[in-house]
Write a protein that holds these residues in place. Sequence first.
Motif, PDB file in Angstrom:
ATOM      1  N   SER A 230      24.467  34.920  42.813  1.00 29.38           N
ATOM      2  CA  SER A 230      24.275  33.412  42.872  1.00 29.38           C
ATOM      3  C   SER A 230      23.402  33.084  41.964  1.00 29.38           C
ATOM      4  O   SER A 230      22.804  33.740  40.957  1.00 29.38           O
ATOM      5  CB  SER A 230      23.826  33.391  44.378  1.00 29.38           C
ATOM      6  N   GLY A 231      22.935  31.728  41.899  1.00 28.51           N
ATOM      7  CA  GLY A 231      21.966  31.106  40.797  1.00 28.51           C
ATOM      8  C   GLY A 231      20.888  30.537  41.803  1.00 28.51           C
ATOM      9  O   GLY A 231      20.029  31.263  42.196  1.00 28.51           O
ATOM     10  N   GLY A 232      20.304  29.235  41.258  1.00 32.31           N
ATOM     11  CA  GLY A 232      19.107  29.004  41.737  1.00 32.31           C
ATOM     12  C   GLY A 232      17.941  29.717  41.145  1.00 32.31           C
ATOM     13  O   GLY A 232      18.245  30.035  40.088  1.00 32.31           O
TER      14      GLY A 232
ATOM     15  N   THR B 207      15.335  31.549  42.861  1.00 28.82           N
ATOM     16  CA  THR B 207      14.712  32.795  43.571  1.00 28.82           C
ATOM     17  C   THR B 207      15.181  34.077  43.006  1.00 28.82           C
ATOM     18  O   THR B 207      14.337  34.942  42.711  1.00 28.82           O
ATOM     19  CB  THR B 207      15.319  32.711  45.044  1.00 28.82           C
ATOM     20  N   PRO B 208      16.459  34.249  42.494  1.00 33.10           N
ATOM     21  CA  PRO B 208      16.924  35.732  42.077  1.00 33.10           C
ATOM     22  C   PRO B 208      16.284  36.124  40.913  1.00 33.10           C
ATOM     23  O   PRO B 208      16.421  37.497  40.421  1.00 33.10           O
ATOM     24  CB  PRO B 208      18.517  35.588  41.999  1.00 33.10           C
TER      25      PRO B 208
ATOM     26  N   ASP C 162      28.879  31.062  42.621  1.00 35.05           N
ATOM     27  CA  ASP C 162      29.103  29.773  42.695  1.00 35.05           C
ATOM     28  C   ASP C 162      28.383  29.090  41.288  1.00 35.05           C
ATOM     29  O   ASP C 162      27.618  29.827  40.636  1.00 35.05           O
ATOM     30  CB  ASP C 162      28.198  28.953  43.814  1.00 35.05           C
TER      31      ASP C 162
ATOM     32  N   SER D  91      27.595  27.309  47.055  1.00 37.56           N
ATOM     33  CA  SER D  91      27.489  25.980  46.921  1.00 37.56           C
ATOM     34  C   SER D  91      28.206  25.549  48.241  1.00 37.56           C
ATOM     35  O   SER D  91      29.327  24.545  48.231  1.00 37.56           O
ATOM     36  CB  SER D  91      28.102  25.309  45.836  1.00 37.56           C
TER      37      SER D  91
ATOM     38  N   ILE E 290      24.379  28.237  51.513  1.00 39.19           N
ATOM     39  CA  ILE E 290      24.341  29.450  50.571  1.00 39.19           C
ATOM     40  C   ILE E 290      25.501  29.059  49.433  1.00 39.19           C
ATOM     41  O   ILE E 290      26.609  28.602  49.841  1.00 39.19           O
ATOM     42  CB  ILE E 290      24.618  30.609  51.306  1.00 39.19           C
TER      43      ILE E 290
ATOM     44  N   ARG F 297      27.472  25.519  38.908  1.00 39.74           N
ATOM     45  CA  ARG F 297      27.186  23.887  38.890  1.00 39.74           C
ATOM     46  C   ARG F 297      28.204  23.435  37.990  1.00 39.74           C
ATOM     47  O   ARG F 297      28.398  24.290  36.947  1.00 39.74           O
ATOM     48  CB  ARG F 297      25.654  23.609  38.447  1.00 39.74           C
TER      49      ARG F 297
ATOM     50  N   GLY G 158      20.863  33.524  47.658  1.00 42.10           N
ATOM     51  CA  GLY G 158      19.752  32.601  48.085  1.00 42.10           C
ATOM     52  C   GLY G 158      20.147  31.763  49.279  1.00 42.10           C
ATOM     53  O   GLY G 158      21.419  31.526  49.915  1.00 42.10           O
ATOM     54  N   MET G 159      19.277  30.866  49.590  1.00 45.46           N
ATOM     55  CA  MET G 159      19.524  29.987  50.999  1.00 45.46           C
ATOM     56  C   MET G 159      18.721  28.586  50.528  1.00 45.46           C
ATOM     57  O   MET G 159      17.526  28.743  50.196  1.00 45.46           O
ATOM     58  CB  MET G 159      19.231  30.395  52.193  1.00 45.46           C
ATOM     59  N   GLY G 160      19.226  27.604  50.323  1.00 45.23           N
ATOM     60  CA  GLY G 160      18.901  26.310  50.306  1.00 45.23           C
ATOM     61  C   GLY G 160      17.871  25.884  51.396  1.00 45.23           C
ATOM     62  O   GLY G 160      18.038  26.406  52.545  1.00 45.23           O
TER      63      GLY G 160
ATOM     64  N   ASN H 203      24.306  28.009  36.564  1.00 53.17           N
ATOM     65  CA  ASN H 203      23.844  29.561  36.878  1.00 53.17           C
ATOM     66  C   ASN H 203      24.101  30.687  36.026  1.00 53.17           C
ATOM     67  O   ASN H 203      23.692  31.518  35.913  1.00 53.17           O
ATOM     68  CB  ASN H 203      24.822  29.758  38.252  1.00 53.17           C
TER      69      ASN H 203
END
Length: 226
Positions: free
Chosen positions: A37-39, A41-42, A65, A140, A138, A67, A131-133, A77
Amino acid sequence: MAPQIHEFSESGEWIRASVEEITRDIPKNTAFSLALSGGSTPEPVYEALAESSLPWNLAEIFQTDERYVHPEKPESNAWLIREHFLSLLPDPEIKTHFFLSSPDLIWEDSAKVYDTLMKSRSVPFDVAILGMGPDGHIASLFPNGPELRENEKCAVTSETNQFPVWKRLTLTFPVILKSKKIVLLLKGKEKEPALEELLHGTKSWEEWPAKRLLGHANLHVFYWRG
Ligand code: 6PG
């Protein structure tokens, strides 16, 4: 089996334990696949994962996912995965499957291409790293979105107006939940209420999509309080 929850006050321990769990059951001499995943945190976990002794020549890397922005933009991502993971590997040429995003392919067609790719594979991911928003999304898959109940397609478009980049591309729950293992990474005080809702809250899974993960037999949550 109930989800295994691991909480840490030290980032180093959080990173080490997360990588240990991600790599633990990966076969040493056969092909394996990870869904990333992106975001934000990772990032440090991906950097440490790149230093692990997994047989990267046997790896296939997928996205959970994306963007819908140019892959060279830092909001993408794909950019995060390249910058904090692929570029650190001994052999950055490993097999990767990115969503095609703007302007390489129109939004809906990009989802169709990834859907076809996923349908051509019969083997589930060895590990999906999520991750989790703060709203319980989770990948998108956002609260109350029509894509939450998608059971045919493996990849679809989705939309948000709460987070950077409104147009998204995402795997659907059937694909994610088929993974042999799911590692959910959380960090920072601001995620404490989100983890509380996930584990003890009263919201439905449509209101808090991450709750769909709780039924997975091999879910590991790694939370660094920060
Ligand atoms: C994305 C991610 C998304 C992410 C959560 C948490 O495209 O943003 O794939 O699902 O995991 O939004 O993001 P943070 O790790 O930045 O809190």
